[in-house]
Structure formats: C-alpha cells, structure tokens
Motif scaffolding. Structure first.
Motif, PDB file in Angstrom:
ATOM      1  N   GLY C  21      95.245  52.086  81.803  1.00 16.29           N
ATOM      2  CA  GLY C  21      94.789  51.808  83.162  1.00 16.29           C
ATOM      3  C   GLY C  21      93.297  51.988  83.320  1.00 16.29           C
ATOM      4  N   ALA C  22      92.745  53.000  82.629  1.00 13.03           N
ATOM      5  CA  ALA C  22      91.311  53.257  82.777  1.00 13.03           C
ATOM      6  C   ALA C  22      90.475  52.231  82.041  1.00 13.03           C
ATOM      7  N   ARG C  23      91.046  51.623  80.991  1.00 14.08           N
ATOM      8  CA  ARG C  23      90.258  50.668  80.216  1.00 14.08           C
ATOM      9  C   ARG C  23      90.580  49.221  80.558  1.00 14.08           C
ATOM     10  N   MET C  24      91.289  49.009  81.708  1.00 12.33           N
ATOM     11  CA  MET C  24      91.511  47.639  82.162  1.00 12.33           C
ATOM     12  C   MET C  24      90.188  47.001  82.536  1.00 12.33           C
ATOM     13  N   ARG C  25      90.246  45.702  82.775  1.00 17.69           N
ATOM     14  CA  ARG C  25      89.059  45.024  83.323  1.00 17.69           C
ATOM     15  C   ARG C  25      88.762  45.584  84.709  1.00 17.69           C
ATOM     16  N   PRO C  26      87.541  45.422  85.232  1.00 19.17           N
ATOM     17  CA  PRO C  26      87.220  45.999  86.548  1.00 19.17           C
ATOM     18  C   PRO C  26      88.121  45.451  87.633  1.00 19.17           C
TER      19      PRO C  26
END
Lengths: 115, 149, 88
Positions: C21-26
């Motif tokens: 979730g933290a490394r998803m696209r913005p």
C-alpha cells in the motif's frame, strides 16, 4: 499532499479483518471480520479510481470543466457490494443452523469436518 | 415494541418506500440506481420486522419471492431486447419512444425521458433486490430463532 | 507453538500488505485510464444517461450485472433451503 495514505488505510482495514478471522472463536465475530475485509477491499477499489480534484461521474448539474473520477471501479464495486451482501446472508444462515444443532457458537468446537 | 416505535414506524413506512422509488426512478440521472433504491425500500421491511414482530411480515414471504423472480426475468428479457445486434444492446436509446430522448451533451439539469433500456432495467433490478432482501429478512425473522425447531 | 506460527504468518502478510500500500502509485493519479475516459466522454451520446456508473452497470458491462443477479438469486434460494423448518 497526502501521498498514498488512503491505500495504507484500506490495507489496515484488511489486516483488522484478517486478525478477527484468525484469532476470534465466536462465529459471529468471524463473519464481522470477513465483512471488514470486504469493506477494505471495496474502499481500495474505489480509491484506485480517484483522479486528483475529480468530481463524481454524473453529468446532472456537474461543475463545468471539472475532471471526473474513473467510473469503472465504482461500477464493479457496486456489483461487489451486492455479492458481499448475498454471501453475508448465507454465512449468517449457516451460523444460525450451527447454533441450532450444536448449541454453541465456538468455531473450534465444530470439528465434524476436520481431518 | 412500544407504542412510540409503532407509531413512528407507521409514519415513516410510506416515506421510506417513496424515497426508494425516487432513487430507482432517477437512477440514470442522479447518484443511485436499482440496487440502492431496492436496498432503501427493503429497509422498510426491516423497520416492519423490528416494530411489529415477525408475525406481521409472514404473509409477505411468497410475494417477495415472486417479485424477485419477476425482476430477474424482466432483466433478462430487457437484455434480449437488443439481440439483433448483441445481447444487452441498448435498443431504445435515442429512438424517440419510451425513454428514448437524446441526452444533452455536457452538464445539464437532466431529462427524465432518456436512457433507453437503462431505466427499465433499473426498475427490474430494484424490484429484484427488494424481493431478495425482503425475502431474506422475512426468512430470518420467521426461522432465525433457536426455539422453533 | 502453532499459535505463534499463525502470528508469524499474519505478521508477514501484514508487512507485505502495508508495504504494497505504501509503495503504490500516488493517490489520485491513475496510470491507465483510456477506457474510463472513453466512458466519461461517450456515455451521454451512446446510452443517453447522465449517470456514467449506471451506464456501465446496465449497458457496457451488463453481463456482470446478470451474473450478480444470479448470485443474489442463489443466495436467497440457499437461505430459504437452510433455514426452512423441517417437518418431523
């Protein structure tokens, strides 16, 4: 600037539901955990379709020249919500039948199918 | 329940049903649609169940089942209406007849007579969801207890 | 012992999900939106509805709605079968 905090919040919801699913013994609480997982996934799907400063994809009295969010995740989330409702009804019916036959709601005491 | 709950339920029941019908009818113009309007109307059944007990909705079981079947059949028939092109082709949109007016392009106040088969499918799915949810709630109210084996 | 294995598995899954979730696209900048822009631009001309979501549910992706209606019907039938009163 909120970055991708909404995605992390959806994952936290999924994890809360998974915790209830793994470590609760009451069958009603297991059903509630499954519902929390499902709501987290639905929120994640809707958050996937958000466009920055977007409005709802409905043209009735829409503000002119505004970007619209993506409609396909919303439509499929609608389908997912109704299917989740149907499965919840089935799960609750199973819980009622289990309590009728076993006089307990403890999931670890229902061992007829365990190998 | 107490007489206060019963009186308020009698007042609120038509309002809830009318609001559900409004959400279904304007499903192609405003937020909402068949599922949402059907769920709103089905909440009236829940109110009935809570306020007056399971005995008051016993007679509604068979009508709800028939309503759900009729809604499903109507949905599939509306899908077959456009079979000349493809399944689920919107034959009525823009044809000028029932729900056949063309929608103005861009933001507009909304014309009710648009959408082709979409408003009809909204009604079909709305009745289907009302029947299905109502039947489930009536079944839980009647047979969900523990002592009536 | 078995409980600690379950806790360890839960922690691994939690780490994976939170990292993903933290490394998803913005948030707010979808990468592939060609189909959705087509729907937003053309649904008024093709389906004549103002509500794009309803146009997708009942027209562009009617098969999904058909399957969902089938699932709802099956659930109602299943509840009616499970909860019926057995005559004995």
């Amino acid at each position: 600037m909120i970055g991708n905090v909404p995605f992390v919040v959806c994952m936290v919801l999924v994890l809360l539901g998974l915790w209830a699913l793994l470590f609760r013994r009451n069958l009603f609480k297991v059903v509630i955990g499954i519902k929390i997982i499902e709501n987290g996934v639905n929120l994640y799907l809707v958050a996937t379709g958000y466009v920055h400063k977007g409005v709802v994809p409905i043209y009735t009295y829409a503000p002119p020249d505004a970007a619209m969010v993506l409609p396909t995740p919303q439509a499929l989330t609608l389908t997912s919500i109704v299917i989740g409702l149907a499965t919840t009804a089935l799960m609750l019916a199973f819980v009622v039948v289990i309590h009728r036959h076993k006089r307990t709601l403890d999931g670890r005491k229902v061992t007829e199918l365990s190998g | 329940m107490s007489v206060v709950v019963k009186t308020i339920a009698r007042i609120l029941l038509p309002v809830i049903l009318v609001f559900g019908g409004y959400v279904i009818l304007h499903g192609h113009l405003t937020p909402g649609g068949g599922f949402q309007g059907g769920a709103v109307a089905a909440s009236a059944v829940a109110l009935l169940l809570v306020a007056f007990g399971p005995g008051s909705v016993k007679k509604l079981k068979a009508p709800f089942s028939i309503l759900e079947d009729l809604g499903g059949v109507a949905f599939v028939l509306l899908g077959f209406l456009g079979i000349g092109t493809t399944f689920f082709f919107n034959l009525l949109a823009g044809s000028g007849g029932l729900f056949g007016a063309a929608a103005p392009i861009g933001p507009n106040p909304g014309v009710l007579n648009t959408g082709g088969t979409v408003p009809l499918m909204n009604w079909a799915v709305g009745f289907k969801v009302l029947g299905g949810l109502g039947a489930v709630m009536v079944l839980f109210g009647l047979f969900g207890g523990d002592d009536d084996r | 012992m078995r409980r600690w294995a379950v806790v360890a598995a839960f922690l691994i899954v939690a780490g994976g999900l939170l990292l993903g979730g933290a490394r998803m696209r913005p948030f707010g900048a979808p990468r592939y939106d060609l189909m959705d822009r087509y729907f937003n631009a053309r649904s008024q001309a093709e389906v004549a509805t103002n509500n794009v979501v309803t146009a997708i549910v009942f027209d562009y992706r009617g098969y999904d709605t058909l399957g969902e209606a089938t699932v709802l019907f099956t659930a109602v039938v299943g509840v009616a079968l499970i909860l019926r009163r057995l005559k004995r």
